[in-house]
Motif scaffolding. Structure first.
Motif, PDB file in Angstrom:
ATOM      1  N   TYR A 209      18.091   6.076 -13.148  1.00  7.36           N
ATOM      2  CA  TYR A 209      17.931   7.526 -13.019  1.00  7.36           C
ATOM      3  C   TYR A 209      18.697   8.275 -14.124  1.00  7.36           C
ATOM      4  O   TYR A 209      19.314   9.306 -13.881  1.00  7.36           O
ATOM      5  CB  TYR A 209      18.426   8.010 -11.645  1.00  7.36           C
ATOM      6  CG  TYR A 209      17.677   7.421 -10.481  1.00  7.36           C
ATOM      7  CD1 TYR A 209      16.577   8.064  -9.930  1.00  7.36           C
ATOM      8  CD2 TYR A 209      18.060   6.197  -9.922  1.00  7.36           C
ATOM      9  CE1 TYR A 209      15.880   7.520  -8.856  1.00  7.36           C
ATOM     10  CE2 TYR A 209      17.371   5.636  -8.855  1.00  7.36           C
ATOM     11  CZ  TYR A 209      16.285   6.301  -8.325  1.00  7.36           C
ATOM     12  OH  TYR A 209      15.592   5.756  -7.272  1.00  7.36           O
ATOM     13  N   GLU A 210      18.623   7.751 -15.348  1.00 12.02           N
ATOM     14  CA  GLU A 210      19.376   8.373 -16.441  1.00 12.02           C
ATOM     15  C   GLU A 210      18.495   8.912 -17.560  1.00 12.02           C
ATOM     16  O   GLU A 210      18.991   9.584 -18.461  1.00 12.02           O
ATOM     17  CB  GLU A 210      20.375   7.366 -17.024  1.00 12.02           C
ATOM     18  CG  GLU A 210      19.741   6.134 -17.651  1.00 12.02           C
ATOM     19  CD  GLU A 210      20.759   5.145 -18.176  1.00 12.02           C
ATOM     20  OE1 GLU A 210      21.947   5.510 -18.233  1.00 12.02           O
ATOM     21  OE2 GLU A 210      20.370   4.017 -18.516  1.00 12.02           O
ATOM     22  N   MET A 211      17.207   8.630 -17.526  1.00  6.77           N
ATOM     23  CA  MET A 211      16.335   9.055 -18.608  1.00  6.77           C
ATOM     24  C   MET A 211      15.769  10.451 -18.352  1.00  6.77           C
ATOM     25  O   MET A 211      14.573  10.655 -18.188  1.00  6.77           O
ATOM     26  CB  MET A 211      15.219   8.029 -18.825  1.00  6.77           C
ATOM     27  CG  MET A 211      15.697   6.754 -19.457  1.00  6.77           C
ATOM     28  SD  MET A 211      16.392   7.060 -21.104  1.00  6.77           S
ATOM     29  CE  MET A 211      17.309   5.539 -21.386  1.00  6.77           C
ATOM     30  N   ASP A 212      16.698  11.404 -18.288  1.00  5.59           N
ATOM     31  CA  ASP A 212      16.329  12.813 -18.180  1.00  5.59           C
ATOM     32  C   ASP A 212      16.655  13.454 -19.532  1.00  5.59           C
ATOM     33  O   ASP A 212      17.755  13.275 -20.051  1.00  5.59           O
ATOM     34  CB  ASP A 212      17.129  13.477 -17.057  1.00  5.59           C
ATOM     35  CG  ASP A 212      16.646  14.903 -16.774  1.00  5.59           C
ATOM     36  OD1 ASP A 212      16.658  15.718 -17.712  1.00  5.59           O
ATOM     37  OD2 ASP A 212      16.282  15.181 -15.621  1.00  5.59           O
ATOM     38  N   PHE A 213      15.696  14.187 -20.096  1.00  2.00           N
ATOM     39  CA  PHE A 213      15.860  14.722 -21.450  1.00  2.00           C
ATOM     40  C   PHE A 213      15.926  16.248 -21.466  1.00  2.00           C
ATOM     41  O   PHE A 213      15.672  16.869 -22.495  1.00  2.00           O
ATOM     42  CB  PHE A 213      14.709  14.235 -22.332  1.00  2.00           C
ATOM     43  CG  PHE A 213      14.631  12.740 -22.445  1.00  2.00           C
ATOM     44  CD1 PHE A 213      15.320  12.069 -23.440  1.00  2.00           C
ATOM     45  CD2 PHE A 213      13.889  11.994 -21.540  1.00  2.00           C
ATOM     46  CE1 PHE A 213      15.257  10.694 -23.539  1.00  2.00           C
ATOM     47  CE2 PHE A 213      13.817  10.618 -21.629  1.00  2.00           C
ATOM     48  CZ  PHE A 213      14.511   9.960 -22.631  1.00  2.00           C
ATOM     49  N   GLN A 370      10.839   6.695 -12.005  1.00  2.00           N
ATOM     50  CA  GLN A 370      12.138   6.424 -11.398  1.00  2.00           C
ATOM     51  C   GLN A 370      11.983   5.876  -9.988  1.00  2.00           C
ATOM     52  O   GLN A 370      11.067   6.244  -9.260  1.00  2.00           O
ATOM     53  CB  GLN A 370      12.986   7.695 -11.368  1.00  2.00           C
ATOM     54  CG  GLN A 370      13.347   8.214 -12.748  1.00  2.00           C
ATOM     55  CD  GLN A 370      14.230   9.440 -12.708  1.00  2.00           C
ATOM     56  OE1 GLN A 370      14.144  10.253 -11.801  1.00  2.00           O
ATOM     57  NE2 GLN A 370      15.101   9.586 -13.704  1.00  2.00           N
ATOM     58  N   GLY A 371      12.915   4.993  -9.629  1.00  2.00           N
ATOM     59  CA  GLY A 371      12.916   4.403  -8.297  1.00  2.00           C
ATOM     60  C   GLY A 371      13.889   3.243  -8.269  1.00  2.00           C
ATOM     61  O   GLY A 371      14.354   2.794  -9.320  1.00  2.00           O
ATOM     62  N   PRO A 372      14.223   2.732  -7.080  1.00  3.13           N
ATOM     63  CA  PRO A 372      15.078   1.542  -7.014  1.00  3.13           C
ATOM     64  C   PRO A 372      14.402   0.364  -7.684  1.00  3.13           C
ATOM     65  O   PRO A 372      13.166   0.307  -7.780  1.00  3.13           O
ATOM     66  CB  PRO A 372      15.270   1.319  -5.510  1.00  3.13           C
ATOM     67  CG  PRO A 372      14.159   2.072  -4.854  1.00  3.13           C
ATOM     68  CD  PRO A 372      13.823   3.215  -5.759  1.00  3.13           C
TER      69      PRO A 372
END
Length: 610
Positions: A209-213, A370-372
């Motif tokens: 959950y880190e690929m937010d731009f 995104q997801g587990p």
């Protein structure tokens, strides 16, 4: 700078009294018989006159010492800098000893350093130790981005490392290897930013959950805005699997991704699944069959002979039909399939479809999935197979001259923790499609960017197809051995791998024909996980203290004798705190320690006041 000692067509020593050498810098050797030869410094040493030069026999031997003395170096007095230089292209015969060497201008080494322009390449970072050469390069290549080094952020002063987009057709896939804290995730972020800047349709599987731009770094002049260039999707909340569109193969892949299926289960799925099944029809068939097998035919027939409500009678009739139609399916297989199906349904995966992802790709955007990790493994099997099939069907139809399939663009698939999606030595539902894309995706314009901390755990077939490999700091011996087997990294670079600073990397690519040492550029966007966990803890405590003080302030002063009354008022105003007398007392003492309150002892106990 002069060539000294014994030379070969591949490797030489260069000495200088005036200049210290740096690892990975480029030198031009002016051989009087062969013309200019380009070389890279792979080892550098300096010797002071107070330390005997002959102490390091593994680097300098007697022939080099003798050569230095004949060339006028005073071994007992001068500080001598010596570099071992590997030629980029093998010379026709050994280099002439005594030949002069110089730092190149950009025009002399352009073809070795830059294989693209800024518009046609991904600007991943700078080539290390090329400042002098960069000062003479074209203006449109200067200061393309920012780098961060030794606590300072500044415009790059080195030659940019540009990965030619058109070369993907010949050298299609990228591997990113590196341990925790090596800069691997920043490298993946930079590649995604570059793809968005070029409008290349892309997908990234994001288990962390880190690929937010959307959060931009401050102070970067001319930084692009990516907020309209990507879309973020949560599995089970924004996207999912349309059950009605599932074939038997798709359903088998999804179920086995939850937990591997036995042969009996696989056969049962193929028998039980019917064309046009919805989730309700298929799950109802499973549940009824499981109940029928548990009861047995004799008990079902006895129940039908009794006086039943119409709905109950219809249920038992269907159970009888199922047990007669599928008499050889074991109960345990049906129960195993039903359990896997219930787990998938609980994740929300069957509530949506992948249409939003297709729309994002058709718009030239990045789709962040995104997801587990377990759900990503399940969903990616279906998603990647579907998208790859859409692209392949379009291209195959185009080649046959039959444009029956709708247009679907070429695209890039990226993921972190790639060894979970294509593991070595064991099966995973997503492994098949990733292996197929690794081997055949180039023909259809589908490319992989796979990042992992453990290249040893990545499937060997997939690893072998990653033509360009970006290697960050790696400590484990097994991983270093795998990297040296799969790349052209030499012994010198392999020895340096455990000690590379965060953000430094070696790039091994057939496009360059050698290993290139780079520093990854500073990203334009900020990861949500950049906050130090101890800063996070401090911030939380300050926030909690502020909230509690605000609740206490109307009740000041607080006495030991009225703690219970104050506690009830606070729990009424903020029931989520669920305070007890003991915790309230501790909180009051903490506010005294931080200076927010004062504590005075009275005949009736402690008094807390401002």
């Amino acid at each position: 700078m002069q060539v000294v000692g014994l030379t070969t067509p591949q490797e030489i020593f260069v000495a200088s009294k005036e200049r210290k050498f740096r690892i990975n810098e480029i030198l031009v050797i002016d051989d009087p018989y062969q013309g200019p030869l380009i070389g890279e410094v792979v080892e550098a040493n300096s010797y002071n006159r107070f330390i005997p030069l002959s102490i390091n026999h593994d680097f300098i031997d007697a022939r080099v010492l003798e050569s230095l003395e004949r060339l006028g170096y005073s071994i007992s007095e001068d500080e001598i800098n010596i570099a071992r230089v590997k030629l980029m292209t093998e010379a026709s015969f050994p280099v002439t000893t005594g030949a002069k060497a110089h730092l190149p201008e950009f025009s002399e080494v352009r073809d070795f350093l830059v294989r693209s322009d800024a518009e046609g390449g991904l600007a991943l970072g700078e080539i290390k130790n090329t400042e002098e050469t960069a000062s003479t390069m074209d203006e449109n290549l200067k200061g393309l981005f920012y780098v961060y080094s030794r606590g300072e952020r500044y415009r790059t002063r080195n030659v940019p490392f540009l990965l030619d987009l058109k070369s993907f057709q010949q050298y299609p896939h990228i591997g990113i290897f590196g341990g925790s804290g090596s800069g691997k995730s920043y490298g993946l972020r930079v590649i995604m930013e570059e793809l968005m800047m070029k409008g290349i349709p892309s997908i990234i599987l994001d288990p962390h959950y880190e690929m937010d731009f959307s959060a931009m770094e401050e102070g970067l002049e001319g930084a692009p805005d990516f907020r309209g260039a990507f879309r973020k999707f949560q599995i089970g909340e924004d996207i999912g699997v349309e059950f009605l569109a599932l074939g038997k193969r798709d359903l088998l892949d999804l179920l086995s991704a939850v937990k591997p299926l036995t042969e009996a289960m696989s056969s049962a799925v193929e028998i039980l699944h019917r064309r046009g099944d919805t989730f309700i029809s298929f799950s109802s068939r499973l549940e009824l069959l499981a109940e029928a097998l548990e009861l047995g035919r004799i008990r079902i027939e006895k129940m039908l002979q009794q006086d039943l409500e119409p709905a109950e009678r219809e249920k038992y009739k269907k159970m009888k039909e199922l047990i007669e139609e599928y008499p050889n399916i074991p109960l345990v297989s049906v129960q195993g399939i039903a359990w896997r199906l219930r787990r998938l349904h609980a994740s929300g995966i069957f509530n949506y479809d992948i249409k939003p992802v297709k729309e994002a790709l058709l718009s030239g955007k990045l789709a962040v999935i995104q997801g587990p990790i377990w759900l990503l493994q399940v969903f990616s099997t279906y998603l990647l197979s579907n998208l790859y099939r859409a692209r392949r069907d379009y291209k195959d139809g185009e080649l046959r001259g039959q444009n029956t399939a709708d247009y679907f663009p070429p695209f890039v698939i990226a993921t972190d923790e790639a060894h979970n999606f294509a593991p070595k030595g064991r099966d995973a539902a997503s492994k098949g499609v990733i292996t197929e894309i690794a081997q055949e995706g180039r023909k259809y314009g589908v490319f992989l960017v796979l990042a992992t901390q453990r290249p040893t755990l990545l499937d060997e077939t997939v690893t072998a197809q990653l033509n360009t490999k970006i290697i960050f700091r790696t400590v484990r011996g097994h991983d270093i051995a795998t990297i040296t087997e799969e790349t052209d990294i030499g012994a010198e670079e392999a020895r340096r791998l455990p000690y590379l600073p965060s953000g430094d990397a070696f790039v091994s690519s057939p496009l360059f024909g050698r290993t290139v040492a780079i520093r990854v550029r500073y990203p334009y966007t900020r990861s949500p996980h950049t906050l130090n966990p101890f800063d996070e803890l401090k911030r939380y405590r300050v926030s909690a203290e502020e909230k509690l003080f605000g609740l206490l302030e109307p009740h000041l002063p607080v006495y030991d004798t009225n703690l219970l009354q104050v506690l009830q008022a606070i729990n009424t105003d903020a029931p989520e705190l669920k305070l007890e007398v003991k915790t309230l007392k501790e909180s009051l003492d903490n506010l005294v320690k931080s200076g927010r309150l004062k504590k005075t002892e009275t005949p009736f106990g402690a008094m807390y006041h401002s």
